[in-house]
Design a protein around this motif. Structure first.
Motif, PDB file in Angstrom:
ATOM      1  N   TRP A 170     -51.862  -0.193  10.230  1.00 51.87           N
ATOM      2  CA  TRP A 170     -52.257  -1.559   9.906  1.00 51.87           C
ATOM      3  C   TRP A 170     -52.130  -2.437  11.149  1.00 51.87           C
ATOM      4  O   TRP A 170     -52.795  -2.095  12.153  1.00 51.87           O
ATOM      5  N   LEU A 178     -48.651  -0.854  13.786  1.00 56.33           N
ATOM      6  CA  LEU A 178     -47.647  -0.494  12.787  1.00 56.33           C
ATOM      7  C   LEU A 178     -48.159   0.766  12.096  1.00 56.33           C
ATOM      8  O   LEU A 178     -49.333   0.837  11.708  1.00 56.33           O
ATOM      9  N   TRP A 207     -41.699  -4.524  12.749  1.00 56.50           N
ATOM     10  CA  TRP A 207     -42.905  -5.251  12.346  1.00 56.50           C
ATOM     11  C   TRP A 207     -43.590  -5.841  13.573  1.00 56.50           C
ATOM     12  O   TRP A 207     -43.137  -5.673  14.693  1.00 56.50           O
ATOM     13  N   SER A 208     -44.647  -6.606  13.297  1.00 56.79           N
ATOM     14  CA  SER A 208     -45.608  -6.915  14.355  1.00 56.79           C
ATOM     15  C   SER A 208     -45.069  -7.724  15.512  1.00 56.79           C
ATOM     16  O   SER A 208     -44.029  -8.380  15.424  1.00 56.79           O
ATOM     17  N   ARG A 261     -41.479 -13.896  11.967  1.00 52.83           N
ATOM     18  CA  ARG A 261     -41.901 -12.648  12.613  1.00 52.83           C
ATOM     19  C   ARG A 261     -43.115 -12.852  13.521  1.00 52.83           C
ATOM     20  O   ARG A 261     -43.598 -13.953  13.692  1.00 52.83           O
ATOM     21  N   GLU A 305     -49.528 -15.888   9.573  1.00 51.10           N
ATOM     22  CA  GLU A 305     -49.063 -14.641  10.162  1.00 51.10           C
ATOM     23  C   GLU A 305     -49.774 -14.322  11.466  1.00 51.10           C
ATOM     24  O   GLU A 305     -50.898 -14.751  11.709  1.00 51.10           O
ATOM     25  N   TYR A 315     -57.643  -7.194   6.790  1.00 51.41           N
ATOM     26  CA  TYR A 315     -56.579  -8.171   7.006  1.00 51.41           C
ATOM     27  C   TYR A 315     -56.025  -7.973   8.416  1.00 51.41           C
ATOM     28  O   TYR A 315     -56.338  -7.005   9.096  1.00 51.41           O
ATOM     29  N   PHE A 341     -57.465  -4.436  10.016  1.00 50.36           N
ATOM     30  CA  PHE A 341     -57.298  -3.133   9.345  1.00 50.36           C
ATOM     31  C   PHE A 341     -57.881  -3.196   7.943  1.00 50.36           C
ATOM     32  O   PHE A 341     -57.999  -4.272   7.350  1.00 50.36           O
TER      33      PHE A 341
HETATM   34  C1  FRU Z   1     -49.378  -8.774   8.473  1.00 48.90           C
HETATM   35  C2  FRU Z   1     -47.901  -8.520   8.283  1.00 48.90           C
HETATM   36  C3  FRU Z   1     -47.128  -9.064   9.455  1.00 48.90           C
HETATM   37  C4  FRU Z   1     -45.901  -8.209   9.458  1.00 48.90           C
HETATM   38  C5  FRU Z   1     -46.386  -6.884   8.951  1.00 48.90           C
HETATM   39  C6  FRU Z   1     -45.449  -6.176   8.042  1.00 48.90           C
HETATM   40  O1  FRU Z   1     -50.178  -7.780   7.926  1.00 48.90           O
HETATM   41  O2  FRU Z   1     -47.456  -9.087   7.082  1.00 48.90           O
HETATM   42  O3  FRU Z   1     -46.842 -10.426   9.334  1.00 48.90           O
HETATM   43  O4  FRU Z   1     -45.354  -8.149  10.746  1.00 48.90           O
HETATM   44  O5  FRU Z   1     -47.605  -7.134   8.269  1.00 48.90           O
HETATM   45  O6  FRU Z   1     -45.985  -4.994   7.565  1.00 48.90           O
END
Ligand code: FRU
Length: 505
Positions: free
Chosen positions: A75, A99, A163-164, A245, A351, A434, A447
């Motif tokens: 993703w 990820l 995470w990201s 994040r 995000e 997304y 993704f």
């Molecule tokens: C966006 C998200 C990010 C986060 C990640 C967690 O798709 O929600 O904000 O870092 O996915 O899986």
């Protein structure tokens, strides 16, 4: 921008720049965000897109290929970048970070098992000469096992994830990865015993390549950079569902020598105790399509059909785009600045924010889900954009004042449903993509989440076709000349320069 009949006028935003250190936060107001519904066609029938085509990502077919050949779920993804968001290739290879999670997990279980992985492919090959799935080789995980969990004092976590974030390349082959480490403390039933603990972290490593591929070393030491302060940025103790994040670092040509970071945050304060203000709502005083803050004297009191109060619980949605500045050259020490954008009472999640500079204008691009909008606000899954004259500005939401830059095809006349259970009436593309990330020349990668209708859908876990947007002032529109009626190649993330980036004369 004039009002659409039946809707309020959007808020005026000057785009004026402020000093990055100033205490000014621009607002994506409810008046702005209600332009999303105002541009939706109320007569669009079941399973058709109700949003304007020029802001809608072309529909992705359901028979998409898988970029990892079944190895991992994929993703959120980003490239190697240097300070101004150029995307260099390294020794003839394009390199991306994603990820990833084990394909034996259900796709919706991925979040608590996420690890950082990487892929590489030869640079400079036209998309039509590559395999349909983009031609990437999966290189494996980036961090040694256990490294990203080491920062937590409380080691009793049940799950710990990566995470990201973003990856910067520095002199020679040094990489700094900025990412989010999260510890979860859950019982066997999956309930939180203690709130999840998200932290922004940096780790340094090295990248190597030969004719056979790319590999990395290092990433053992983790430097904790930021945890929420509770004033600008909400803490896990103020809100167990806090969003904190997705760091993205960059240099601003207007402030040479400094490195900044944008990230996803929530407005500080105890959940449910902070109310939406008149500024968060952003209506003109005389606007009869407006709303009033809870408990305040209605502006249109006494006017039949005058403005109601905002819906209850709108104040549970308090997203912001945070800003921080580095205090040392190694980028291991940072301090918070006030947020550059708040979405109080609009959406809970702004995000993967990024700063994108074009024609002297500064854009914030950030993604929001449909389901995280506040009561009374509706808009598609997608990427939202805000334009101003500097990193900190009175940002103007793009496209008719709404903020929508590129949405998945959606029908706002019908319920949202879930990626694992699409609503019967939804367009098959509502969850098609997304985590959009805007790249040089307006290319956008994302993704695939779910494609199809309630009785026939397929989960993604791989990168979508790249699309392109034309970015022109506060207009951002899909380029349908790009690729096949707007859809480019799958997982196509081309480098736009080489490393080391040549000096411009
Ligand atoms: C966006 C998200 C990010 C986060 C990640 C967690 O798709 O929600 O904000 O870092 O996915 O899986």
């Amino acid at each position: 921008i004039p009002a659409v009949p039946g809707y309020p006028a959007p808020t005026d935003h000057t785009q004026q720049a402020y000093d990055p250190e100033d205490d000014f936060t621009s607002r994506w107001t409810r008046a702005d965000a209600r332009q999303l519904k105002a541009m939706s066609d109320p007569t669009a029938p079941s399973r058709e897109n109700s949003m304007p085509e020029e802001f809608t990502m072309p529909t992705i077919p359901q028979d998409f290929p898988d970029m990892s050949n079944g190895q991992v779920w994929v993703w959120d993804t980003w490239t190697l970048t240097e300070g101004n968001a150029d995307q260099p290739s390294f020794k003839g290879w394009e390199v991306i970070f994603s990820l990833v999670a084990d394909r034996n997990l259900g796709f919706d279980d991925r979040h608590t098992y996420a690890r950082l992985g990487y892929f590489f492919r030869k640079a400079g090959i036209p998309a039509e000469e590559r395999p349909e799935n983009g031609g990437w080789t999966y290189g494996g995980l980036v961090f040694p096992d256990g490294a990203s969990g080491a920062i937590f004092e409380d080691q009793s976590f049940s799950h710990q994830t990566e995470w990201s974030g973003s990856t910067r390349i520095f002199d020679g082959n040094k990489l700094r990865i900025f990412y989010t480490a999260v510890a979860f403390y859950r019982d066997a039933a999956g309930q939180d015993i203690k709130p999840a603990d998200p932290r922004i972290v940096q780790s340094e490593g090295r990248i190597f390549a030969d004719e056979n591929g790319v590999w990395m070393t290092g990433f053992r030491d983790q430097h904790e950079l930021l945890v929420p302060d509770g004033t600008y940025y909400q803490t896990k103790d103020q809100n167990p569902f806090v969003n904190f994040r997705d760091p993205f670092t960059f240099e601003d040509p207007a402030h040479p020598g400094k490195t900044f970071m944008v990230f996803e945050g929530n407005t500080g304060g105890v959940r449910d105790q902070v109310e939406c203000t008149a500024e968060d709502l952003g209506y003109r005083p005389e606007d009869l399509q407006g709303e009033n803050p809870l408990g305040e004297v209605p502006v249109g009191e006494g006017v039949p059909g005058g403005p109601p109060e905002i819906p209850a619980d709108a104040n549970l949605r308090m997203g912001n785009v945070g800003l921080a500045v580095a205090d040392n050259k190694a980028l291991t020490e940072w301090h918070f600045l006030p947020p550059i954008l708040s979405a109080n009472c609009v959406t809970d999640q702004t995000e993967r924010p990024q700063i994108y500079i074009k024609d002297g204008k500064y854009y914030i691009f950030t993604i929001s889900h449909r389901s995280t909008f506040a009561p009374g606000i509706d808009g598609p899954e997608g990427v939202y954009g805000f334009v101003g004259d500097g990193v900190r500005s009175d940002f103007q939401p793009v496209n008719r004042g709404s903020g929508l830059a590129l949405g998945s095809p959606s029908n706002l006349n019908f319920a949202v449903g879930f990626p694992f259970a699409p609503d019967f009436n939804q367009h098959p593309g509502q969850f098609q993509a997304y985590s959009h990330y805007v790249m040089p020349d307006g290319l956008v990668q994302s993704f695939i989440d779910t494609i199809g209708t309630s009785e026939d859908f397929r989960r993604g876990g791989t990168l979508a076709p790249t699309v392109r947007v034309n970015i022109d002032g506060d207009d951002v529109t899909v380029d349908r000349e790009y690729g096949d009626n707007g859809l480019g190649a799958y997982a196509d993330i081309p480098a736009n320069t080489v490393w080391p980036v040549p000096d411009t004369p």
